[in-house]
Write a protein that holds these residues in place. Sequence first.
Motif, PDB file in Angstrom:
ATOM      1  N   UNK A  77      12.336 163.615 -19.112  1.00 40.05           N
ATOM      2  CA  UNK A  77      11.959 164.348 -17.920  1.00 40.05           C
ATOM      3  C   UNK A  77      12.850 165.534 -17.492  1.00 40.05           C
ATOM      4  N   UNK A  78      14.157 165.436 -17.808  1.00 35.85           N
ATOM      5  CA  UNK A  78      14.915 166.362 -17.781  1.00 35.85           C
ATOM      6  C   UNK A  78      14.782 167.651 -18.683  1.00 35.85           C
ATOM      7  N   UNK A  79      14.542 167.320 -19.845  1.00 34.78           N
ATOM      8  CA  UNK A  79      14.274 168.451 -20.889  1.00 34.78           C
ATOM      9  C   UNK A  79      12.871 168.970 -20.434  1.00 34.78           C
ATOM     10  N   UNK A  80      11.775 168.338 -20.040  1.00 34.41           N
ATOM     11  CA  UNK A  80      10.722 169.230 -19.545  1.00 34.41           C
ATOM     12  C   UNK A  80      10.908 169.742 -18.235  1.00 34.41           C
ATOM     13  N   UNK A  81      11.649 169.314 -17.360  1.00 34.46           N
ATOM     14  CA  UNK A  81      11.865 169.940 -16.074  1.00 34.46           C
ATOM     15  C   UNK A  81      12.679 171.381 -16.433  1.00 34.46           C
ATOM     16  N   UNK A  82      13.745 171.206 -17.073  1.00 35.73           N
ATOM     17  CA  UNK A  82      14.710 172.515 -17.049  1.00 35.73           C
ATOM     18  C   UNK A  82      14.102 173.559 -17.849  1.00 35.73           C
ATOM     19  N   UNK A  83      13.341 172.913 -19.088  1.00 36.60           N
ATOM     20  CA  UNK A  83      12.676 174.032 -19.950  1.00 36.60           C
ATOM     21  C   UNK A  83      11.792 174.827 -18.987  1.00 36.60           C
ATOM     22  N   UNK A  84      10.860 174.211 -18.343  1.00 42.09           N
ATOM     23  CA  UNK A  84       9.952 174.760 -17.479  1.00 42.09           C
ATOM     24  C   UNK A  84      10.556 175.643 -16.398  1.00 42.09           C
ATOM     25  N   UNK A  85      11.550 175.327 -15.968  1.00 40.24           N
ATOM     26  CA  UNK A  85      12.290 175.994 -14.770  1.00 40.24           C
ATOM     27  C   UNK A  85      13.010 176.939 -15.546  1.00 40.24           C
ATOM     28  N   UNK A  86      13.780 176.865 -16.372  1.00 44.77           N
ATOM     29  CA  UNK A  86      14.789 177.975 -16.734  1.00 44.77           C
ATOM     30  C   UNK A  86      14.404 178.843 -17.603  1.00 44.77           C
ATOM     31  N   UNK A  87      13.567 178.310 -18.737  1.00 42.25           N
ATOM     32  CA  UNK A  87      12.867 179.161 -19.819  1.00 42.25           C
ATOM     33  C   UNK A  87      11.373 179.728 -19.439  1.00 42.25           C
ATOM     34  N   UNK A  88      10.686 178.699 -19.174  1.00 44.35           N
ATOM     35  CA  UNK A  88       9.357 179.150 -19.053  1.00 44.35           C
ATOM     36  C   UNK A  88       9.163 179.768 -17.611  1.00 44.35           C
ATOM     37  N   UNK A  89      10.228 179.787 -16.541  1.00 42.67           N
ATOM     38  CA  UNK A  89      10.270 180.425 -15.298  1.00 42.67           C
ATOM     39  C   UNK A  89       9.189 179.934 -14.539  1.00 42.67           C
ATOM     40  N   UNK A  90       8.971 178.545 -14.428  1.00 34.07           N
ATOM     41  CA  UNK A  90       7.958 177.853 -13.667  1.00 34.07           C
ATOM     42  C   UNK A  90       8.451 177.738 -12.393  1.00 34.07           C
ATOM     43  N   UNK A  91       7.552 177.450 -11.171  1.00 29.82           N
ATOM     44  CA  UNK A  91       8.080 177.047 -10.110  1.00 29.82           C
ATOM     45  C   UNK A  91       8.620 175.516 -10.041  1.00 29.82           C
ATOM     46  N   UNK A  92       9.426 175.147  -9.112  1.00 32.36           N
ATOM     47  CA  UNK A  92       9.911 174.053  -9.141  1.00 32.36           C
ATOM     48  C   UNK A  92       8.991 172.726  -9.042  1.00 32.36           C
ATOM     49  N   UNK A  93       7.815 172.974  -8.235  1.00 30.44           N
ATOM     50  CA  UNK A  93       6.821 171.968  -8.343  1.00 30.44           C
ATOM     51  C   UNK A  93       6.011 171.844  -9.643  1.00 30.44           C
ATOM     52  N   UNK A  94       5.841 173.051 -10.155  1.00 30.95           N
ATOM     53  CA  UNK A  94       5.037 173.026 -11.531  1.00 30.95           C
ATOM     54  C   UNK A  94       5.992 172.195 -12.681  1.00 30.95           C
ATOM     55  N   UNK A  95       7.410 172.613 -12.496  1.00 29.97           N
ATOM     56  CA  UNK A  95       8.354 171.894 -13.671  1.00 29.97           C
ATOM     57  C   UNK A  95       8.482 170.594 -13.309  1.00 29.97           C
ATOM     58  N   UNK A  96       8.403 169.956 -12.013  1.00 34.26           N
ATOM     59  CA  UNK A  96       8.704 168.414 -11.911  1.00 34.26           C
ATOM     60  C   UNK A  96       7.056 168.030 -12.530  1.00 34.26           C
ATOM     61  N   UNK A  97       5.984 168.764 -12.150  1.00 38.28           N
ATOM     62  CA  UNK A  97       4.990 168.082 -12.877  1.00 38.28           C
ATOM     63  C   UNK A  97       4.940 168.026 -14.425  1.00 38.28           C
ATOM     64  N   UNK A  98       5.339 169.051 -15.040  1.00 37.19           N
ATOM     65  CA  UNK A  98       5.724 168.797 -16.496  1.00 37.19           C
ATOM     66  C   UNK A  98       6.519 167.863 -17.027  1.00 37.19           C
ATOM     67  N   UNK A  99       7.668 167.605 -16.196  1.00 35.18           N
ATOM     68  CA  UNK A  99       8.628 166.542 -16.613  1.00 35.18           C
ATOM     69  C   UNK A  99       8.095 165.209 -16.574  1.00 35.18           C
ATOM     70  N   UNK A 100       7.248 165.076 -15.163  1.00 38.41           N
ATOM     71  CA  UNK A 100       6.502 163.853 -14.987  1.00 38.41           C
ATOM     72  C   UNK A 100       5.386 163.499 -16.244  1.00 38.41           C
ATOM     73  N   UNK A 101       4.848 164.678 -16.481  1.00 40.08           N
ATOM     74  CA  UNK A 101       3.693 164.090 -17.535  1.00 40.08           C
ATOM     75  C   UNK A 101       4.333 163.859 -19.032  1.00 40.08           C
ATOM     76  N   UNK A 102       5.515 164.328 -19.172  1.00 43.24           N
ATOM     77  CA  UNK A 102       5.975 164.167 -20.657  1.00 43.24           C
ATOM     78  C   UNK A 102       6.694 162.599 -20.448  1.00 43.24           C
TER      79      UNK A 102
END
Length: 318
Positions: A77-102
């Motif tokens: 979850x943390x890897x998915x969330x922080x990659x989406x948030x910090x590297x892919x520059x996604x919103x917090x909501x999008x990043x939380x969803x990506x972490x959840x999906x993984x």
Amino acid sequence: MLDILAVTSPIFLIIAIGYIAVYRNIVPQTVARGMGAFVINFALPCLLMRTVIAHDINKVFNTNYLLAYGSGSLIVFALGYFFARLIAKKSQQNAALQGMGMSVSNSGFIGYPIVLQLLGPTAGIALALCFMIENLVITPLALILGDSAQAEGANRWQILRKTFARLARNPIIGAIVIGLSISISGITLPGPIFSVIDMLASASGPVALFVIGGGLVGLKLHGLRFDMARIVFGKLLLHPLIIFVLLGLVPDLDPLMKIAAVSFACAPMFSVYPIYGQRYGHEGMGSASLMAATSLSFITISTALWLLDTTAVFGPLP
């Protein structure tokens, strides 16, 4: 490999039957959704209650399993969330969803039927433990991060209260609590009541698989290719791999429980993932990821079980 396919093929054939039935309107999609509500609110809770009642409390609360599976899911979850948030520059909501999906598997609808064929009664114990991690740790964490994205101060405390109030009404959690209470108290349920629980529990596997297939009708793989590919990679490959590595650090855990943990981690994300995506305006990402992950999981699950069998790293498959 043929033995593994003999286990996984029936699972995905039932999913295919559900898809065809809804696609051809033999079973309307609204009816399939009703069947899903039956599984979530009655069949799966009865399955968990039956499992908890029938087993020793120490086996149900397997701390080594919870530690390995919980830690692995949180890491993914943390890897998915922080990659989406910090590297892919996604919103917090999008990043939380990506972490959840993984990191949240479809344990009840896909994982359990497979593990049941492989391991028998062990599947119910592992399912209860996976549900504890998914429903008490990962999903609340994702919802708190997603809902608090635009909230400040007192609103965040209100979000926390609402999240935990929703958990208290979750039939899965209620079934585990009731089962534990009965097991600890030593109460023996009357035969007719236990028969009802047993009959409802037995319906969970095939009905859940049929519902998964029906739910795929209408989902489209369009756009958001990189987000979808990242989520599917994280769920089908990264999640089971990290769980596998962490299980190697837990020598006292029953080998059958280790096989169960990897098998559950191999399952695609849960079927309500697009609904959570819709909650934050990312239903397209959720639908596309679910469709791709469920379709590809036949290959990844079969391959993972074949590798576990040929390497016998946790011991031979039953």
